[in-house]
Design an enzyme around this catalytic site. Structure first.
Site, PDB file in Angstrom:
ATOM      1  N   GLN A 188       0.856  -0.993   0.216  1.00  0.00           N
ATOM      2  CA  GLN A 188      -0.028   0.265  -0.368  1.00  0.00           C
ATOM      3  C   GLN A 188       0.458   1.202  -0.039  1.00  0.00           C
ATOM      4  O   GLN A 188       0.253   2.220  -0.999  1.00  0.00           O
ATOM      5  CB  GLN A 188      -0.635   0.232   1.448  1.00  0.00           C
ATOM      6  CG  GLN A 188      -0.344   0.158   3.103  1.00  0.00           C
ATOM      7  CD  GLN A 188      -0.112  -1.707   3.427  1.00  0.00           C
ATOM      8  OE1 GLN A 188      -0.039  -2.048   2.490  1.00  0.00           O
ATOM      9  NE2 GLN A 188      -0.232  -1.671   4.623  1.00  0.00           N
ATOM     10  N   SER A 234      18.137 -11.622   0.790  1.00  0.00           N
ATOM     11  CA  SER A 234      20.454 -10.867   0.784  1.00  0.00           C
ATOM     12  C   SER A 234      21.399 -12.742   1.243  1.00  0.00           C
ATOM     13  O   SER A 234      21.171 -13.667   1.266  1.00  0.00           O
ATOM     14  CB  SER A 234      20.306 -10.432   2.795  1.00  0.00           C
ATOM     15  OG  SER A 234      21.530  -9.616   2.153  1.00  0.00           O
ATOM     16  N   GLN A 256      25.224 -12.938   7.332  1.00  0.00           N
ATOM     17  CA  GLN A 256      24.424 -13.131   6.130  1.00  0.00           C
ATOM     18  C   GLN A 256      22.750 -13.753   6.635  1.00  0.00           C
ATOM     19  O   GLN A 256      21.400 -13.594   6.844  1.00  0.00           O
ATOM     20  CB  GLN A 256      25.110 -13.020   4.951  1.00  0.00           C
ATOM     21  CG  GLN A 256      23.640 -13.041   3.872  1.00  0.00           C
ATOM     22  CD  GLN A 256      24.057 -10.604   3.994  1.00  0.00           C
ATOM     23  OE1 GLN A 256      23.728 -10.636   3.153  1.00  0.00           O
ATOM     24  NE2 GLN A 256      25.345 -10.397   4.280  1.00  0.00           N
ATOM     25  N   HIS A 259      19.524 -12.143   8.806  1.00  0.00           N
ATOM     26  CA  HIS A 259      18.837 -11.591   7.928  1.00  0.00           C
ATOM     27  C   HIS A 259      16.653 -12.127   8.206  1.00  0.00           C
ATOM     28  O   HIS A 259      16.442 -12.154   8.179  1.00  0.00           O
ATOM     29  CB  HIS A 259      18.664 -11.587   6.426  1.00  0.00           C
ATOM     30  CG  HIS A 259      20.237  -9.811   6.288  1.00  0.00           C
ATOM     31  ND1 HIS A 259      19.473  -9.177   7.132  1.00  0.00           N
ATOM     32  CD2 HIS A 259      21.222 -10.432   6.072  1.00  0.00           C
ATOM     33  CE1 HIS A 259      20.305  -8.353   6.668  1.00  0.00           C
ATOM     34  NE2 HIS A 259      21.610  -8.785   6.144  1.00  0.00           N
ATOM     35  N   GLU A 324      24.788 -10.668  -4.561  1.00  0.00           N
ATOM     36  CA  GLU A 324      24.954  -9.893  -3.807  1.00  0.00           C
ATOM     37  C   GLU A 324      26.542  -9.335  -3.516  1.00  0.00           C
ATOM     38  O   GLU A 324      26.648  -8.212  -3.499  1.00  0.00           O
ATOM     39  CB  GLU A 324      23.802  -9.541  -3.492  1.00  0.00           C
ATOM     40  CG  GLU A 324      23.381  -8.142  -2.402  1.00  0.00           C
ATOM     41  CD  GLU A 324      22.715  -9.075  -1.368  1.00  0.00           C
ATOM     42  OE1 GLU A 324      21.846  -7.166  -0.808  1.00  0.00           O
ATOM     43  OE2 GLU A 324      22.291  -9.714  -0.754  1.00  0.00           O
ATOM     44  N   HIS A 325      26.998  -9.663  -2.349  1.00  0.00           N
ATOM     45  CA  HIS A 325      27.683  -9.767  -1.815  1.00  0.00           C
ATOM     46  C   HIS A 325      28.730 -11.049  -1.921  1.00  0.00           C
ATOM     47  O   HIS A 325      28.613 -11.955  -1.900  1.00  0.00           O
ATOM     48  CB  HIS A 325      27.701  -9.803  -0.270  1.00  0.00           C
ATOM     49  CG  HIS A 325      26.476  -8.947  -0.056  1.00  0.00           C
ATOM     50  ND1 HIS A 325      25.243  -9.019   0.759  1.00  0.00           N
ATOM     51  CD2 HIS A 325      26.629  -7.712   0.120  1.00  0.00           C
ATOM     52  CE1 HIS A 325      24.600  -8.106   1.100  1.00  0.00           C
ATOM     53  NE2 HIS A 325      25.283  -7.082   0.506  1.00  0.00           N
ATOM     54  N   ASP A 358      27.397  -3.209   4.607  1.00  0.00           N
ATOM     55  CA  ASP A 358      26.003  -2.816   5.073  1.00  0.00           C
ATOM     56  C   ASP A 358      25.568  -1.242   5.782  1.00  0.00           C
ATOM     57  O   ASP A 358      25.514  -0.464   5.672  1.00  0.00           O
ATOM     58  CB  ASP A 358      26.041  -3.650   5.964  1.00  0.00           C
ATOM     59  CG  ASP A 358      25.480  -4.688   5.557  1.00  0.00           C
ATOM     60  OD1 ASP A 358      24.546  -4.782   4.389  1.00  0.00           O
ATOM     61  OD2 ASP A 358      24.837  -5.756   6.064  1.00  0.00           O
ATOM     62  N   HIS A 417       9.685  11.964 -42.733  1.00  0.00           N
ATOM     63  CA  HIS A 417      10.533  11.923 -42.014  1.00  0.00           C
ATOM     64  C   HIS A 417      11.735  12.251 -43.246  1.00  0.00           C
ATOM     65  O   HIS A 417      12.727  13.546 -42.572  1.00  0.00           O
ATOM     66  CB  HIS A 417      11.338  10.687 -41.833  1.00  0.00           C
ATOM     67  CG  HIS A 417      10.362  10.298 -40.095  1.00  0.00           C
ATOM     68  ND1 HIS A 417       9.388  10.429 -39.618  1.00  0.00           N
ATOM     69  CD2 HIS A 417      11.963  10.763 -39.182  1.00  0.00           C
ATOM     70  CE1 HIS A 417       9.316   9.883 -38.460  1.00  0.00           C
ATOM     71  NE2 HIS A 417      10.257   9.725 -38.354  1.00  0.00           N
TER      72      HIS A 417
END
Length: 425
Positions: A188, A234, A256, A259, A324-325, A358, A417
């Site tokens: 929302q 992650s 990690q 998470h 990601e890492h 981070d 054109h």
């Protein structure tokens, strides 16, 4: 605990197939929420806030007041304020180096070409909240926008059960120059930023990570607004040789894994000895964690140790996984950096753990996940800029290229054109 794979082909197959599954029902729920907010505006926001967060408020209280923001300064510790200052200083210094400039050039016939770089006018940043506190996400989203020159940075974040917003998040937002803060989260909140309501004006772009509802909402409003990326669970991938301290490797995998249950923690190593020591360290360190059940589930379902014959093979697999890492905990780690092709962020050596990235090293922690580092980049200043082409021809320069333009237009069958060129000859 972590399963050890000796067969790299099998490991590759298993790891590449691990992706978050999105059920059709979740996508339909998100679409319904977006439609409700689009049609009912603030009334839908307040109703959904009560349904999903148990918080009952009226539209006039959606926006966090200046008094609440100011009060946050007295609710956080001085040690936290000092840490925020360190983080802000490093993040700003790093991102200022990314800033692009407009440029212009003049040709031999007087033609004038260039690129105009301008900031987006209004952006929305999503910061996860409710029971948790993520002031670092505030800094990583808001500060690059400010460096880019964005005039209005709007933050949305779920409130706590009592309807207030976490003071650590509010303090970070004030320090980062956030313009407006609203106590609303989930799909929302994304709908409000994309479509606009009487209380929340729509934005040009939405950035920031969230749960699957937030991610799918961003996906579904893309095109109405821009988004940064579709972030998933992650990930960390550690490439290590026999020189890596097992305690460090285990600690970084757990950092990690804590998470959530879907977080991915993978070690690729040339050392069977290290693999066994890391397993032992994981058991020992896991017992000390407050979120040990979450971390243990993540390791069991999404973790792995892969044994390889060489660092060449390790880097090849790492590039395929595009994490990601990526931590390179190997001897002379800088020498191996040139082999990295696909990663959101790379951490070199035993004293560059992922949590530094981070919080306060400087580079952004909003990074591509789920293998999308193959084609996505981290959030940065460019994420909040747009480029406009500038074209200006003199009569002489125009006549020099007019024939070629007419030829290309004719081949494409676009008579108007061609006529647009011919009428000027």
């Amino acid at each position: 605990m972590l399963r050890i794979y000796d067969d790299i082909a099998q490991a590759r197959c298993v790891l590449l197939q691990r992706r978050q599954e999105v059920t059709q029902q979740v996508a339909q729920d998100v679409a319904r929420i977006l439609q409700e907010v689009q049609q009912e505006k603030d009334a839908a926001l307040c109703r959904l806030l009560e349904v999903y967060d148990g918080v009952k408020i009226t539209p006039d209280r959606l926006r966090v007041s200046e008094e609440e923001i100011a009060a946050a300064e007295w609710q956080v510790e001085e040690e936290f304020k000092k840490a925020i200052e360190v983080a802000c200083r490093n993040i700003l210094a790093y991102h200022r180096r990314q800033l692009s400039n407009s440029w212009f050039s003049t040709g031999s016939q007087g033609e004038f070409l260039g690129q105009l770089v301008t900031p987006l006018a209004r952006v929305g940043i999503y910061v996860p909240g409710g029971k948790a506190s993520y002031p670092s996400s505030v800094l990583m989203n808001a500060l690059p926008a400010r460096v880019a020159g964005v005039a209005e940075v709007v933050m949305v974040t779920p409130p706590r059960p009592d309807g207030t917003v976490n003071p650590y998040v509010l303090y970070a937002a004030a320090r980062a120059g956030v313009s407006e803060i609203y106590r609303v989260g989930g799909a929302q909140a994304i709908a409000a930023l994309a479509y606009g309501t009487p209380s929340i004006r729509r934005v040009d772009k939405i950035t920031g990570p969230g749960n699957i509802y937030v991610t799918l909402a961003k996906q579904q409003v893309y095109g109405i607004v821009d988004i940064d990326m579709l972030a998933g669970p992650s990930e960390v991938l550690v490439v290590a040789d026999d020189s890596a301290p097992a305690a460090y490797v285990a600690a970084d995998l757990l950092a990690q894994a804590e998470h959530d249950q879907l977080a991915s923690a993978v070690l690729i190593t040339t050392s069977r000895r290290l693999a066994r020591q890391v397993q032992q360290e994981l058991e020992k360190q896991l017992s000390l964690l407050s979120r040990r059940e979450i971390a243990a589930q993540a390791l069991a379902n999404q973790g792995a140790i892969v044994l390889v014959d060489s660092l060449d093979a390790a880097l090849q697999l790492a590039n395929e996984l595009a994490p990601e890492h990526l931590e390179l905990m190997v001897e002379d780690s800088l020498a191996w950096l040139g082999r990295v092709r696909c990663a959101g962020a790379v951490f070199l050596g035993p004293y560059s753990p992922e949590p530094l990235g981070d919080y306060l090293a400087g580079p952004n922690h909003v990074l591509p996940t789920g293998g999308t580092a193959r084609f996505y980049s981290p959030l940065g200043v460019d994420s909040f800029l747009k480029r406009t082409s500038v074209i200006s021809y003199t009569p002489e320069a125009f006549r020099q290229v007019a024939g070629a333009a007419v030829t290309l237009a004719s081949v494409e069958g676009l008579d108007a054109h061609a006529a647009s060129i011919k009428v000027r000859l």
